[in-house]
Design a protein around this motif. Structure first.
Motif, PDB file in Angstrom:
ATOM      1  N   PHE A  12       0.808  -1.218   0.000  1.00  8.95           N
ATOM      2  CA  PHE A  12       0.000   0.000   0.000  1.00  8.95           C
ATOM      3  C   PHE A  12       0.842   1.269   0.000  1.00  8.95           C
ATOM      4  CE2 PHE A  12      -3.149   3.053   1.575  1.00  8.95           C
ATOM      5  CZ  PHE A  12      -4.228   2.725   0.769  1.00  8.95           C
ATOM      6  N   GLU A  65     -13.316  -4.426 -11.516  1.00  9.10           N
ATOM      7  CA  GLU A  65     -13.528  -4.028 -10.125  1.00  9.10           C
ATOM      8  C   GLU A  65     -13.321  -5.181  -9.150  1.00  9.10           C
ATOM      9  OE1 GLU A  65     -13.741  -0.842  -9.290  1.00  9.10           O
ATOM     10  OE2 GLU A  65     -13.531  -0.500 -11.434  1.00  9.10           O
ATOM     11  N   TRP A  67     -11.490  -7.352  -6.569  1.00 13.26           N
ATOM     12  CA  TRP A  67     -10.448  -7.063  -5.579  1.00 13.26           C
ATOM     13  C   TRP A  67      -9.663  -8.328  -5.253  1.00 13.26           C
ATOM     14  CZ3 TRP A  67      -9.445  -2.536  -2.406  1.00 13.26           C
ATOM     15  CH2 TRP A  67     -10.012  -1.378  -2.947  1.00 13.26           C
ATOM     16  N   THR A  86      -6.463  -8.075  -3.354  1.00 12.52           N
ATOM     17  CA  THR A  86      -5.693  -6.952  -3.878  1.00 12.52           C
ATOM     18  C   THR A  86      -6.632  -5.834  -4.301  1.00 12.52           C
ATOM     19  OG1 THR A  86      -5.815  -7.662  -6.197  1.00 12.52           O
ATOM     20  CG2 THR A  86      -4.003  -8.576  -4.871  1.00 12.52           C
ATOM     21  N   THR A  87      -6.056  -4.692  -4.588  1.00 17.08           N
ATOM     22  CA  THR A  87      -6.830  -3.692  -5.316  1.00 17.08           C
ATOM     23  C   THR A  87      -7.060  -4.264  -6.715  1.00 17.08           C
ATOM     24  OG1 THR A  87      -4.828  -2.569  -6.082  1.00 17.08           O
ATOM     25  CG2 THR A  87      -5.860  -1.730  -4.043  1.00 17.08           C
ATOM     26  N   CYS A  99      -1.027  -4.321  -9.215  1.00 15.77           N
ATOM     27  CA  CYS A  99      -2.050  -4.161  -8.190  1.00 15.77           C
ATOM     28  C   CYS A  99      -1.358  -3.926  -6.857  1.00 15.77           C
ATOM     29  CB  CYS A  99      -2.944  -5.400  -8.110  1.00 15.77           C
ATOM     30  SG  CYS A  99      -2.068  -6.884  -7.583  1.00 15.77           S
ATOM     31  N   LEU A 102      -3.127  -6.535  -0.515  1.00 17.70           N
ATOM     32  CA  LEU A 102      -3.714  -6.079   0.746  1.00 17.70           C
ATOM     33  C   LEU A 102      -3.639  -7.136   1.845  1.00 17.70           C
ATOM     34  CD1 LEU A 102      -6.688  -4.124  -0.784  1.00 17.70           C
ATOM     35  CD2 LEU A 102      -4.635  -3.177   0.306  1.00 17.70           C
ATOM     36  N   TYR A 132      -4.757   2.229   5.820  1.00 16.93           N
ATOM     37  CA  TYR A 132      -5.772   1.822   4.849  1.00 16.93           C
ATOM     38  C   TYR A 132      -7.044   2.630   5.097  1.00 16.93           C
ATOM     39  CZ  TYR A 132      -3.139  -2.578   3.951  1.00 16.93           C
ATOM     40  OH  TYR A 132      -2.210  -3.532   3.636  1.00 16.93           O
ATOM     41  N   VAL A 136     -11.143   0.919   1.572  1.00 18.42           N
ATOM     42  CA  VAL A 136     -10.218  -0.149   1.194  1.00 18.42           C
ATOM     43  C   VAL A 136     -10.404  -1.342   2.136  1.00 18.42           C
ATOM     44  CG1 VAL A 136      -7.766  -0.806   1.090  1.00 18.42           C
ATOM     45  CG2 VAL A 136      -8.540   1.342   0.052  1.00 18.42           C
ATOM     46  N   ARG A 139     -13.748  -2.997   1.146  1.00 21.02           N
ATOM     47  CA  ARG A 139     -13.679  -3.726  -0.127  1.00 21.02           C
ATOM     48  C   ARG A 139     -12.833  -4.993   0.013  1.00 21.02           C
ATOM     49  NH1 ARG A 139     -15.331  -0.584  -4.675  1.00 21.02           N
ATOM     50  NH2 ARG A 139     -15.373  -2.574  -5.739  1.00 21.02           N
TER      51      ARG A 139
END
Length: 170
Positions: A12, A65, A67, A86-87, A99, A102, A132, A136, A139
C-alpha cells in the motif's frame, strides 16, 4: 499484443512486493490467464528468490472491479489455489499488470474443499501502519468473504476452469 507480461504486486505504501514475468496464455470469460513454467524467475521486492519448482497460472480477473488475483498451482504444490486479496489489477500496458497486495489471502489445499483465510493479523497491522482508508478495508474484507465462499464451493474459476490453462505450462 505481447506474449510476455510483467506482473507487479506492490504494498500500500508503493513499495515493490512480488514481481515476475509470465507468458500470456489467453483469455476467457474469467479474464486473462498468465502462465509460469516450473523454475520461472521470481522476485520479492528487488531481491530474486529461489524459483518455485512447480508450474502455476495466474488469473487477472475480467471484472475490472474485482479485488483479487488468483494463482493456481500444479502438483506437487500442496496449495492448489492461492488468491491474493488486492486492489483491482490494472493494465499499465499490454505487457504490464499491477495491483496492491492487501495482505489477506484465501487458499485451498490440494484434495480439500475447505477454504482458509490467511494473514488477518498482517491485514490489521498494515492497515494501521499504512493507513488503509475505510473503503479499502471494506472492499478487501468483502472480497475475502466472497472468495471464502466461492473457493470452497468451487465456483468458477475456482472449480476446473483453470485446469486447461495450467496444462499449457505444467
Amino acid at each position: 499484443m505481447t506474449d510476455l507480461v510483467r506482473v507487479i504486486y506492490r504494498k500500500f505504501d508503493g513499495s515493490l512486493h512480488w514481481n515476475l514475468t509470465m507468458r500470456r496464455l489467453g483469455e476467457d470469460r474469467h479474464g486473462v490467464w498468465l502462465g509460469a513454467p516450473a523454475f520461472t524467475p521470481l522476485s520479492k521486492g528487488h531481491q530474486p528468490i529461489d524459483p518455485l519448482p512447480h508450474a502455476y497460472v495466474c488469473l487477472v480477473p475480467a471484472d475490472p472491479e474485482a479485488w483479487w488475483a488468483a494463482t493456481f498451482n500444479a502438483e506437487p504444490r500442496s496449495t492448489e489455489i492461492y488468491v491474493d486479496v488486492t486492489t483491482p489489477m490494472r493494465w499499465n500496458s499490454a505487457a504490464e499488470a499491477t495491483c496492491v497486495d492487501l495482505d489477506l489471502d484465501v487458499v485451498r489445499k490440494r484434495g480439500e474443499t475447505e477454504a482458509r483465510l490467511l494473514d488477518e493479523d498482517e491485514f490489521a497491522e498494515h492497515g494501521k501502519l499504512f493507513g488503509y482508508p475505510p473503503d479499502v478495508v471494506a472492499r478487501a474484507s468483502g472480497a475475502a468473504r466472497w472468495l471464502m465462499t466461492a473457493v470452497a464451493a468451487g465456483t468458477e474459476p475456482f472449480g476446473t476452469a483453470y485446469l486447461p490453462w495450467l496444462a499449457m505450462v505444467a
